[in-house]
Design an enzyme around this catalytic site. Structure first.
Site, PDB file in Angstrom:
ATOM      1  N   ASP A 153     -21.369 -12.620 -41.599  1.00  0.00           N
ATOM      2  CA  ASP A 153     -22.045 -13.304 -40.499  1.00  0.00           C
ATOM      3  C   ASP A 153     -22.244 -12.465 -39.246  1.00  0.00           C
ATOM      4  OD1 ASP A 153     -19.486 -13.068 -39.510  1.00  0.00           O
ATOM      5  OD2 ASP A 153     -19.017 -15.205 -39.571  1.00  0.00           O
ATOM      6  N   GLU A 165     -19.954 -12.806 -49.430  1.00  0.00           N
ATOM      7  CA  GLU A 165     -19.363 -13.900 -48.662  1.00  0.00           C
ATOM      8  C   GLU A 165     -20.458 -14.859 -48.176  1.00  0.00           C
ATOM      9  OE1 GLU A 165     -15.603 -13.506 -45.901  1.00  0.00           O
ATOM     10  OE2 GLU A 165     -17.324 -13.941 -44.604  1.00  0.00           O
ATOM     11  N   GLU A 192     -22.261 -16.174 -35.000  1.00  0.00           N
ATOM     12  CA  GLU A 192     -22.027 -15.913 -36.417  1.00  0.00           C
ATOM     13  C   GLU A 192     -22.618 -16.975 -37.345  1.00  0.00           C
ATOM     14  OE1 GLU A 192     -19.055 -13.561 -34.117  1.00  0.00           O
ATOM     15  OE2 GLU A 192     -19.674 -15.662 -34.073  1.00  0.00           O
ATOM     16  N   HIS A 235     -10.181 -13.942 -30.278  1.00  0.00           N
ATOM     17  CA  HIS A 235     -11.315 -13.192 -29.720  1.00  0.00           C
ATOM     18  C   HIS A 235     -12.613 -14.002 -29.632  1.00  0.00           C
ATOM     19  CE1 HIS A 235     -12.169 -12.976 -34.024  1.00  0.00           C
ATOM     20  NE2 HIS A 235     -13.418 -12.704 -33.705  1.00  0.00           N
ATOM     21  N   ARG A 289     -15.903 -16.029 -28.946  1.00  0.00           N
ATOM     22  CA  ARG A 289     -16.656 -16.280 -27.710  1.00  0.00           C
ATOM     23  C   ARG A 289     -16.475 -17.717 -27.226  1.00  0.00           C
ATOM     24  NH1 ARG A 289     -20.195 -12.725 -30.385  1.00  0.00           N
ATOM     25  NH2 ARG A 289     -20.944 -10.974 -29.120  1.00  0.00           N
ATOM     26  N   HIS A 316      -7.181  -8.471 -27.910  1.00  0.00           N
ATOM     27  CA  HIS A 316      -8.548  -7.967 -28.044  1.00  0.00           C
ATOM     28  C   HIS A 316      -8.975  -7.262 -26.757  1.00  0.00           C
ATOM     29  CE1 HIS A 316     -12.870  -7.971 -29.019  1.00  0.00           C
ATOM     30  NE2 HIS A 316     -12.492  -8.205 -30.269  1.00  0.00           N
TER      31      HIS A 316
END
Length: 385
Positions: free
Chosen positions: A97, A119, A133, A214, A216, A246
């Site tokens: 993604d 995937e 993603e 991490h 967003r 991160h």
């Protein structure tokens, strides 16, 4: 001989595609295989390539200061065109993604090259979670020719979107292949200064809680609530928290502001892949917003608390290997506390069967590609009839 181009740009992609690349390289009589990296994650990507002893044939080197999704997508599209013109692949393999996968797949479509999506089929059906993603994965799925789905649920998602069932192959997730191979390397031959540092950092007989974060959508209030939960967990007896933080300032600044100088919370730099696998094995439970860890940890018998409100991996929830806790401070704390001190709850999660595979995903993918000429011929006859 079929020409295979494998393309990726981030550390998670590299981990999941490394065993596939090496599997193709073993079939030199059938496939000419080359690797293109975009270096969307430059330093972290290099660590994975070194661990798996992989050398790329092409490096788009797209990383730029203060890069945004507009410039990143455009840069990948412009640069991948030259790779396609030079190598002229028959098939391009992309993963999951990422913006790299979406842009490379789109470029392959423009170039008339067949696209294989590893995937494939994971969905939240919420275009803002995870962002970007979810849409990257859906767009890649719409233009891919062959869909290597990790689970039956992922296959069903694709079928509901009217993808031809003949083009969907359930393989398991290649991350399990990577994990099992990595364990062998670590147990047999691998030494690492990071691992030695971690070994000296951990207190014997403490229950280690590994934390990563991490996403967003968690930045801002989400990470503030997560940090408040970690402070409460740190007050529990016999607990030690290790948090590889991160590098994104939107994450790092909040975490260090809230959690620095707490005695049993270790804020450390991001770890290389082998060091992270070692730390996962040493952990008692794992708190994360990562997708890949939801797949890896069950193979190590480690319960996972997912600090997200949605997941494109519902199989783990159904199997009982993960619990969704979102970013709610109380829910994170209370669920972690239960797992730490309720042996029945812990045993139930730690012994649940991993729904993401058995370590033979790459073999299934290679087997399909070996028989692709027969498949495409039969499929063409079928479509004519």
């Amino acid at each position: 001989m079929k020409k295979i181009l494998i393309a990726f740009g981030t550390r998670p992609e590299a981990i999941k595609m490394a065993p596939l690349y090496n599997s193709f390289r073993l079939e030199k009589e059938l496939f000419e295989t080359k690797l293109c990296i975009t270096s969307q994650h430059k330093e972290m990507l290099t660590q994975v390539l070194s661990f798996f002893q992989i050398k790329p044939d092409y490096d788009l080197d797209v990383m730029q200061p203060n890069q945004n999704l507009f410039s990143l997508t455009a840069n990948i599209l412009n640069k991948i065109k030259n790779v396609f013109e030079d190598f002229k692949p028959d098939y391009v393999f992309v993963h999951g993604d990422t913006t790299t996968s979406m842009a490379v797949a789109l470029g392959a479509f423009y170039a008339g090259i067949k696209i294989c999506h590893i995937e494939a089929g994971l969905r939240t059906y919420n275009k803002l979670s995870p962002f970007p993603e979810e849409i990257n994965r859906q767009l890649t799925g719409r233009i891919a020719d062959f869909h290597f789905a990790p689970t039956e649920q992922a296959k069903q998602n694709l079928l509901s979107e009217h993808i031809n069932s003949n083009n969907i192959i359930v393989t398991g997730n290649t991350v399990i292949d990577a994990l099992l191979e990595s364990k062998k390397i670590l147990n047999n031959v691998y030494t690492n200064s990071e691992i030695q540092f971690l070994d000296s950092l951990l207190t014997p007989n403490k229950k280690i809680i590994l934390v990563t974060g991490h996403r967003r959508e968690n930045q801002g209030d989400g990470f503030i609530h997560i940090c408040e939960a970690l402070k409460k967990i740190a007050n529990l007896p016999d607990v030690e928290i290790v948090y590889p933080v991160h590098l994104n300032p939107n994450v790092k600044d909040i975490v260090y502001q809230k959690l620095n100088n707490i005695e049993n919370i270790h804020l450390i730099s991001p770890l290389s892949y082998p060091a992270f696998i070692w730390l996962m094995q040493k952990s008692y439970i794992i708190l994360t917003d990562s997708g890949g860890i939801q797949e890896e940890a069950p193979s190590l018998g480690k319960p996972v608390l997912v600090m997200r409100n949605t997941t494109e991996r519902p199989e783990a929830v159904k199997a009982g290997t993960v619990i969704m806790v979102g970013t709610d401070t109380h829910k994170i704390f209370s669920t972690a506390q239960s797992l730490l001190y309720n042996s029945s709850s812990y045993s139930q999660m730690s012994t649940a069967i991993n729904p993401y595979g058995d370590g033979f995903a790459c073999k299934r993918i290679i087997s399909f590609m070996k028989n692709l000429d027969h498949y495409e011929k039969d499929n063409q006859v079928s479509s004519i009839l």
